[in-house]
Design an enzyme around this catalytic site. Sequence first.
Site, PDB file in Angstrom:
ATOM      1  N   SER A   1      89.235  17.837  58.784  1.00 65.38           N
ATOM      2  CA  SER A   1      89.348  18.493  57.487  1.00 65.38           C
ATOM      3  C   SER A   1      90.916  19.023  57.264  1.00 65.38           C
ATOM      4  CB  SER A   1      88.563  19.924  57.591  1.00 65.38           C
ATOM      5  OG  SER A   1      87.191  19.801  56.938  1.00 65.38           O
TER       6      SER A   1
ATOM      7  N   LYS B   1      94.816  28.032  53.703  1.00 63.43           N
ATOM      8  CA  LYS B   1      93.331  27.742  53.279  1.00 63.43           C
ATOM      9  C   LYS B   1      92.587  29.073  53.123  1.00 63.43           C
ATOM     10  CE  LYS B   1      89.904  24.428  54.771  1.00 63.43           C
ATOM     11  NZ  LYS B   1      89.192  23.634  56.130  1.00 63.43           N
TER      12      LYS B   1
ATOM     13  N   SER C   1      87.773  19.346  54.309  1.00 64.83           N
ATOM     14  CA  SER C   1      87.713  20.477  53.278  1.00 64.83           C
ATOM     15  C   SER C   1      88.969  21.013  53.053  1.00 64.83           C
ATOM     16  CB  SER C   1      86.876  21.440  54.094  1.00 64.83           C
ATOM     17  OG  SER C   1      87.370  21.593  55.223  1.00 64.83           O
TER      18      SER C   1
HETATM   19  N1  GLN Z   1      83.937  16.791  56.652  1.00 62.68           N
HETATM   20  C1  GLN Z   1      83.564  17.224  57.988  1.00 62.68           C
HETATM   21  C2  GLN Z   1      82.287  18.150  57.684  1.00 62.68           C
HETATM   22  O1  GLN Z   1      81.707  18.053  56.544  1.00 62.68           O
HETATM   23  C3  GLN Z   1      84.654  18.148  58.661  1.00 62.68           C
HETATM   24  C4  GLN Z   1      84.700  19.277  58.093  1.00 62.68           C
HETATM   25  C5  GLN Z   1      85.967  20.023  58.685  1.00 62.68           C
HETATM   26  O2  GLN Z   1      86.761  19.533  59.505  1.00 62.68           O
HETATM   27  N2  GLN Z   1      85.897  21.301  58.679  1.00 62.68           N
HETATM   28  O3  GLN Z   1      81.794  18.538  58.693  1.00 62.68           O
END
Ligand code: GLN
Length: 486
Positions: free
Chosen positions: A178, A79, A154
């Site tokens: 994420s 990532k 994400s």
């Molecule tokens: N979707 C969650 C957020 O927007 C989690 C993001 C993540 O785990 N990096 O914060």
Amino acid sequence: MPELAKLTIEDAQMLLREGAISAEELTQSVLTRLFAVEPVVQAYLSVQEDAALDAARTADARRAAGDDAPLLGIPIAVKDAILTKGVTTTCGSKILKNFVPPYDATVVQKLRAAGAIIIGKTNTDEFTMGSSTEFSAFHPTHNPWNMDYVPGGSSGGSAAAVAANETLGALGTDTGGSIRQPAAYCGIVGLKPTYGRASRYGLIAHGSSLDQPGPMTKTVTDAAVLLQAIAGHDPRDATSLDAPVPDYPAELRRSKGFDGLRIGVPKEYFIDGLNPAVDTAVRNALILAESHGAELVEISLPHTDFGIPVYYLIATAEASSNLSRYDGVRFGVRVPADSMWETYFETRAAGFGAEVKRRIMLGTYALSAGYYDAYYLKAQKVRTLIQRDFTAAFEKVDVIFAPTTPDTAFKLGQKIDDPLQMYLTDIFTVMTNLAGIPGISIPAGFADGLPIGLQILGPALGESAILRAAHAYEQLTDWHHDHPDL
Ligand code: GLN
């Protein structure tokens, strides 16, 4: 011999060891597949084709010399929120579009030491803030099961790349879901380790008390193999845990399936608004586990309702502090202006996208004098209550089964103008990060052609328990054998 790009890590390891295939052939197959499907999937932000082929040849030479490192010759995607030395790392943001890190994150260093080949950097929501990968400043990623749908986020790039066989496995990061949410949406396995199990050194920080890197793979065994490679204490991460790392794949091989396993069923996770197909998939998993020797125990996690508000206070507060370093002076892009302050303002105004700005404002507000006690401090107190819910639950059960997400993937564009709807996709994943415990999402069915994820949670450092339960389920089902038609 199947198309090599479609292999699991486990099978590729075997074929490499037997000398039936070379790392170069395997890497070439992955690159060929990647370049064939990337125009539609768009999982990657950059592909290191030459470096990957070089590394593959080196891996073949190492093997010829008798080396048998666990991931020797295995292509892995990373990532773009994780630093790779000499390779542009943007975290999906324009403000870092020209940032070339001078060092590798510890987890990347460990992958390389284990012999893995870094194939490319995968797409992410900007600064990992989002649930669909649509907040990437560069381009969205498409769900390989249906190109009109999001892959989740994400770590949507990593999830889509694994699902589309554009890599054998990937690393993601998980602050509030994420890794697990995109794994669920793309029909793959995603594991968020215990907070501190894998080093955060070299992760681009989002919420420092929540962030964890972890594996995203085609099977549970592959997740165990990748976890094994990245776990362990790191003196450069002050919150890294100094606990011995079990041999996860070996423990998995010895594990006894569901027999005697106590599975908690949290009543707060089966709510109104849950897609009935998701509800059915999780309940069928419970029935299957019980019929193979597991004991089901109804449990309660009474502070579940507070997960989303507490998470979005703590994560944004930490993010507002972490993102103050992007000022146009030390990192990435600079928009020159007449004074130092104007340079800061112009750089940040031009460099950050709308969602990141929203989070910085929310977080700064929650931390500001006069509101700190009412928001940030209160959220921290409720976080402790959430942690206690889990501690009490794990006195009665070994693992907890739950949906990963309330619904399957949504359409591209569907929630982009509605932050609250986007945040609510994390309703079943954020608690895990707040409590610091490990969680895995594994494929558990389909609804209208889109994958459903089963989430399995365990106590702190209980990775072996969740891998065992996940593997037991995987052995009894065929979902992981389904692949999107591309
Ligand atoms: N979707 C969650 C957020 O927007 C989690 C993001 C993540 O785990 N990096 O914060």
